[in-house]
Every structure is written in structure tokens, then in C-alpha cells.
Design an enzyme around this catalytic site. Structure first.
Site, PDB file in Angstrom:
ATOM      1  N   ARG A  46     -22.035 -10.572 -18.512  1.00  0.00           N
ATOM      2  CA  ARG A  46     -22.635 -10.117 -17.258  1.00  0.00           C
ATOM      3  C   ARG A  46     -23.589 -11.188 -16.752  1.00  0.00           C
ATOM      4  O   ARG A  46     -23.644 -11.493 -15.560  1.00  0.00           O
ATOM      5  CB  ARG A  46     -23.378  -8.776 -17.440  1.00  0.00           C
ATOM      6  CG  ARG A  46     -24.151  -8.395 -16.186  1.00  0.00           C
ATOM      7  CD  ARG A  46     -24.708  -6.985 -16.103  1.00  0.00           C
ATOM      8  NE  ARG A  46     -24.928  -6.305 -17.328  1.00  0.00           N
ATOM      9  CZ  ARG A  46     -25.956  -6.520 -18.170  1.00  0.00           C
ATOM     10  NH1 ARG A  46     -26.868  -7.444 -17.901  1.00  0.00           N
ATOM     11  NH2 ARG A  46     -26.062  -5.823 -19.277  1.00  0.00           N
ATOM     12  N   TYR A  98     -18.963  -6.842  10.758  1.00  0.00           N
ATOM     13  CA  TYR A  98     -17.960  -6.193   9.914  1.00  0.00           C
ATOM     14  C   TYR A  98     -18.366  -4.742   9.648  1.00  0.00           C
ATOM     15  O   TYR A  98     -19.513  -4.480   9.270  1.00  0.00           O
ATOM     16  CB  TYR A  98     -17.846  -6.992   8.611  1.00  0.00           C
ATOM     17  CG  TYR A  98     -16.889  -6.391   7.619  1.00  0.00           C
ATOM     18  CD1 TYR A  98     -15.515  -6.418   7.845  1.00  0.00           C
ATOM     19  CD2 TYR A  98     -17.342  -5.789   6.454  1.00  0.00           C
ATOM     20  CE1 TYR A  98     -14.630  -5.865   6.939  1.00  0.00           C
ATOM     21  CE2 TYR A  98     -16.462  -5.233   5.543  1.00  0.00           C
ATOM     22  CZ  TYR A  98     -15.105  -5.272   5.797  1.00  0.00           C
ATOM     23  OH  TYR A  98     -14.243  -4.722   4.896  1.00  0.00           O
ATOM     24  N   ASP A 170     -22.821 -14.557   7.337  1.00  0.00           N
ATOM     25  CA  ASP A 170     -21.531 -14.153   6.782  1.00  0.00           C
ATOM     26  C   ASP A 170     -20.508 -15.165   7.300  1.00  0.00           C
ATOM     27  O   ASP A 170     -20.150 -15.165   8.477  1.00  0.00           O
ATOM     28  CB  ASP A 170     -21.200 -12.726   7.247  1.00  0.00           C
ATOM     29  CG  ASP A 170     -19.872 -12.212   6.686  1.00  0.00           C
ATOM     30  OD1 ASP A 170     -19.041 -13.039   6.270  1.00  0.00           O
ATOM     31  OD2 ASP A 170     -19.676 -10.980   6.689  1.00  0.00           O
ATOM     32  N   LYS A 195     -11.015 -13.062   1.205  1.00  0.00           N
ATOM     33  CA  LYS A 195     -10.271 -13.520   2.374  1.00  0.00           C
ATOM     34  C   LYS A 195      -9.781 -14.960   2.167  1.00  0.00           C
ATOM     35  O   LYS A 195      -8.899 -15.168   1.364  1.00  0.00           O
ATOM     36  CB  LYS A 195     -11.143 -13.353   3.627  1.00  0.00           C
ATOM     37  CG  LYS A 195     -11.870 -11.988   3.715  1.00  0.00           C
ATOM     38  CD  LYS A 195     -10.936 -10.797   3.886  1.00  0.00           C
ATOM     39  CE  LYS A 195     -11.604  -9.448   3.633  1.00  0.00           C
ATOM     40  NZ  LYS A 195     -12.795  -9.160   4.413  1.00  0.00           N
TER      41      LYS A 195
HETATM   42  C1  LIG Z   1     -13.942  -8.265   4.283  1.00  0.00           C
HETATM   43  C2  LIG Z   1     -15.242  -8.660   4.847  1.00  0.00           C
HETATM   44  C3  LIG Z   1     -16.454  -8.300   4.219  1.00  0.00           C
HETATM   45  C4  LIG Z   1     -16.502  -7.434   2.978  1.00  0.00           C
HETATM   46  O1  LIG Z   1     -15.931  -8.061   1.872  1.00  0.00           O
HETATM   47  P1  LIG Z   1     -15.161  -7.272   0.703  1.00  0.00           P
HETATM   48  O2  LIG Z   1     -14.705  -8.381  -0.181  1.00  0.00           O
HETATM   49  O3  LIG Z   1     -14.052  -6.505   1.345  1.00  0.00           O
HETATM   50  O4  LIG Z   1     -16.167  -6.368   0.058  1.00  0.00           O
HETATM   51  C5  LIG Z   1     -17.634  -8.748   4.787  1.00  0.00           C
HETATM   52  N1  LIG Z   1     -17.643  -9.492   5.918  1.00  0.00           N
HETATM   53  C6  LIG Z   1     -16.503  -9.845   6.544  1.00  0.00           C
HETATM   54  C7  LIG Z   1     -16.572 -10.678   7.780  1.00  0.00           C
HETATM   55  C8  LIG Z   1     -15.271  -9.445   6.037  1.00  0.00           C
HETATM   56  O5  LIG Z   1     -14.146  -9.799   6.677  1.00  0.00           O
END
Ligand SMILES: *Cc1c(COP(=O)(O)O)cnc(C)c1O
Length: 379
Positions: A46, A98, A170, A195
Site C-alpha cells: 500500500r 466531468y 484535470d 483514458k
Molecule cells: C474519466 C474522467 C475522470 C474520472 O476518472 P476515472 O478514472 O473514471 O475515475 C475525471 N476527469 C475526466 C476529464 C475524465 O474524463
């Protein structure tokens, strides 16, 4: 080291035990100690795991940061960051973000006495109007989903710095190949690694990257104390995915630009939202802070109904109707009924998210096939 070299080499050494070129999957929870407290830097997975460490070091290098931290999902990464805050603290977030982040802010962390305000970030006036001595964090997402709005990171960081407020960006849509928020003054970069970084639609993971050591120490403490860490198998898959990040994003962006041009000419299409188009409101800012325009784009139809959009989504063959983005395969979605269904219609319409808006995550297939597919589905 240039970007295309970093994805292959940064933070990654042949395995010291065997010389294995690929970082091994250290599928272990614990590590032998020769005497109590005498170990080789690893005590418990962890806290630290060698496969995860290689990935975290690589991510830090890709974002021109010093310290990388990975989590079990993008939202877990965001939650770790929000754990820095205390009851009474305030966060100013972009109002175009998001949906999962919005839910985390408003339905989970607001219950712990943290106040979230959602403002427009085209210009800094609305931000400045909401800053108080309690404001601790500004949350930026750019390009935004699904309208592909562009927020000027440097301008917002300049305001934040004056008031000693942290900025987190982000960077999921842009990827570190196209945009490095830390270089523009941000304190923290967040990724849904799920992603583009993973890139093959086979892992859910999140990451934070920072430059400042004191901030990193606080985040490592939360990572270990709250414990939302990813497993070594997933870290291995992401290390593998990242090796082609630059190639994938480059090709996908080229495909997206071709598709944007094609849609602009198409008689059934009304508006195309892609920051690479000269008429896009954020085009100049995108040119300033990004090295390319990415592979996400949205458009709506002249027949601006959900039914007309659904027909297109049913008829495409190579574009798969699905949530998520950033994989090698092209995806197509209908935000009004999928990712953004929870937002009331009047709210959606205010930001231009009309009933027929279709979002594409353009993959790395042959552009001719993608164009033919869309042409057929629109016809
Ligand atoms: C998918 C996404 C998230 C969240 O991420 P997860 O891996 O699904 O928890 C946050 N911000 C953006 C822009 C995203 O496309």
C-alpha cells in the site's frame, strides 16, 4: 530528455535482479526484512510497490513534475487531493466539468463542510469575484467535456498565485503529450489514467503529479493513509500503454482534425466543436498552451433532436457507442442521454449542449474508414 524518449525511459530501469527489460509485475503485498526495520526501501505494497514506483516516476517526468502518485481511479486521485482540505475551506471549480468530479464535490466532500463554487472560467473575473480568505483550491478542466471549451491555465494561475491558492488541472483530455499545466503555473496535475495514458480501454486508474516536495509529502501521506492505490498488474499495463502515448495521440489528433474538416462540410451537420478549428472560441488559447488540439470533438445536427442523434449512433460501425475515451478504438457517445443525462435540459442548453450533440473520441484507425463510416451514418 524529449517526450518520445521519456515515455520509453523515464523512471524505468532494467530490473536490478534479473535485467528484465520490462518492469516486472511485483505481485507482492510485503517484503522480507533482514532485521526489524531493515529493508530495501519496500515494506508493504500500500505504501510502495516497485511496479507502481516505476509508473509514478514515469508520470512525474511526462508532466515535468518531481513527484507522481497513482490511485485506483481518476476519482480516487481527486478524492486524495480533496483530503488536503479542512471543513470550512472553499474550492472554486469550473462550471463545465466531468460529471463524476461534480458528483464527488457536491455529494461527497460538501458533506464534510467543504464549499464548492462553480464558475465560468472564460476570463478570470468570475474567479476573482468568488475568492475569499477561505479559498484553498481552484479546479480547472481544459479542454472541457463535451463542449471542448478551452480555459487559459496561465491566466488563472496568475490570479491564484496572488492569493496563495493552489491550482489543480484535470489534464485527462489533453494528455501530457499536448499540455503540461505545471509549466503554466499549476501546482497539481490530475489524470484519469483510464483514458489516454492507459490508452487501451483495459484499466481504471488515476494519478496526481506535483513539483513541490512539501505538497508531495502531504499527498503521499494521504495515499498511504486512505489507501486507494492501484495494483501492480494495472501499473504494468499502464507502463506498457504509455510507451506509445505520443504515437497514439499524434495519430488520433490527425484523424480528429480530418473528421472535424469533414463534418464542417457536411450538409446534415450544424456546429462542430473542435479547438483546432480557427472559428473555435478557444483556438488561440489552445494554440498558446497546447502542442496540438487532441482527438476529442463534438458536433450537433441540423435536425437537433435526440432521435436524429440516436440514428447516427446506431448506424456507425467502427465507432462504438460507449462511455469513456482515449483508447485506440474510436468511440461515439450522446452526452444528453449518456454522460450528461443527470444535468437538467435547461442547464444543458445554456452551455450549448443541445439534444443532438454527438461526442467522438477519435481512435487510431485508418482515417478513410472513419470518414466513410460517419458519412454513411449521417446519410
Ligand atoms: C474519466 C474522467 C475522470 C474520472 O476518472 P476515472 O478514472 O473514471 O475515475 C475525471 N476527469 C475526466 C476529464 C475524465 O474524463
Amino acid at each position: 530528455m524529449k517526450f518520445g524518449t521519456k515515455v520509453i525511459h523515464a523512471g524505468i530501469e532494467p530490473d536490478p535482479a534479473t535485467g528484465a527489460i520490462m518492469t516486472p509485475i511485483y505481485q507482492t503485498s510485503t517484503y522480507a526484512q533482514s532485521s526489524p526495520g531493515q529493508h530495501k526501501g519496500y515494506e508493504y505494497s500500500r505504501t510502495l510497490n516497485p511496479t507502481r514506483k516505476a509508473l509514478e516516476d514515469n508520470l512525474a517526468a511526462l508532466e515535468n513534475g518531481q513527484f507522481g502518485l497513482t490511485f485506483g481511479s481518476g476519482l480516487a486521485a481527486e478524492a486524495a487531493l480533496l483530503h488536503l482540505l479542512d471543513p470550512g475551506d472553499e474550492v472554486i471549480s469550473t462550471n463545465d466539468l466531468y460529471g463524476g468530479s461534480y458528483r464527488l464535490f457536491t455529494k461527497v466532500f460538501s458533506r464534510y463542510g467543504i464549499k464548492f463554487q462553480f464558475v465560468g472560467m472564460q476570463g478570470t473575473a468570475e474567479i476573482e469575484a468568488h475568492i475569499t480568505e477561505k479559498t484553498k483550491l481552484i479546479w480547472v478542466e481544459t479542454p472541457t467535456n463535451p463542449m471542448l471549451n478551452i480555459i487559459d491555465i496561465e491566466a488563472i494561475c496568475a490570479v491564484a498565485k496572488k492569493h496563495n491558492i493552489m491550482v489543480c488541472v484535470d489534464n485527462t483530455f489533453a494528455t501530457p503529450y499536448l499540455q503540461n499545466p505545471l509549466d503554466l503555473g499549476a501546482d497539481i496535475v490530475m489524470h484519469s489514467v483510464t483514458k489516454y495514458l492507459g490508452g487501451h480501454s483495459d484499466v481504471v486508474m488515476g494519478a496526481l503529479v506535483v513539483k513541490d516536495e512539501a505538497l508531495a509529502e502531504k499527498l503521499y501521506f494521504i495515499q498511504n493513509s486512505v489507501g486507494a492505490v492501484p495494483g501492480p498488474q494495472d501499473c504494468f499495463l499502464v507502463l506498457r500503454g504509455i510507451k506509445t502515448l505520443h504515437l497514439r495521440v499524434q495519430r488520433a489528433s490527425e484523424n480528429a482534425a480530418k473528421i472535424a474538416d469533414f463534418l464542417m462540410q457536411h450538409p446534415k451537420v450544424d456546429k462542430v466543436y473542435y479547438p483546432g478549428l480557427a472559428h473555435h472560441a478557444g483556438h488561440e488559447t489552445a494554440k498558446k498552451q497546447m502542442r496540438g488540439f487532441g482527438a476529442m470533438l463534438s458536433f450537433n445536427l441540423k435536425e437537433d433532436t435526440a432521435e436524429a442523434a440516436a440514428k447516427v449512433l446506431e448506424k456507425v460501425h467502427y465507432f462504438t457507442c460507449a462511455e469513456s475515451l482515449g483508447g485506440v478504438e474510436s468511440l461515439i457517445g450522446h452526452p444528453a442521454s449518456m454522460t450528461h443525462a443527470a444535468i437538467p435540459r435547461e442547464e444543458r442548453l445554456k452551455v450549448g449542449l443541445t439534444d443532438s450533440i454527438i461526442r467522438l473520441s477519435v481512435g487510431v484507425e485508418d482515417a478513410d474508414d472513419l470518414l466513410a463510416d460517419l458519412d454513411k451514418a449521417l446519410g
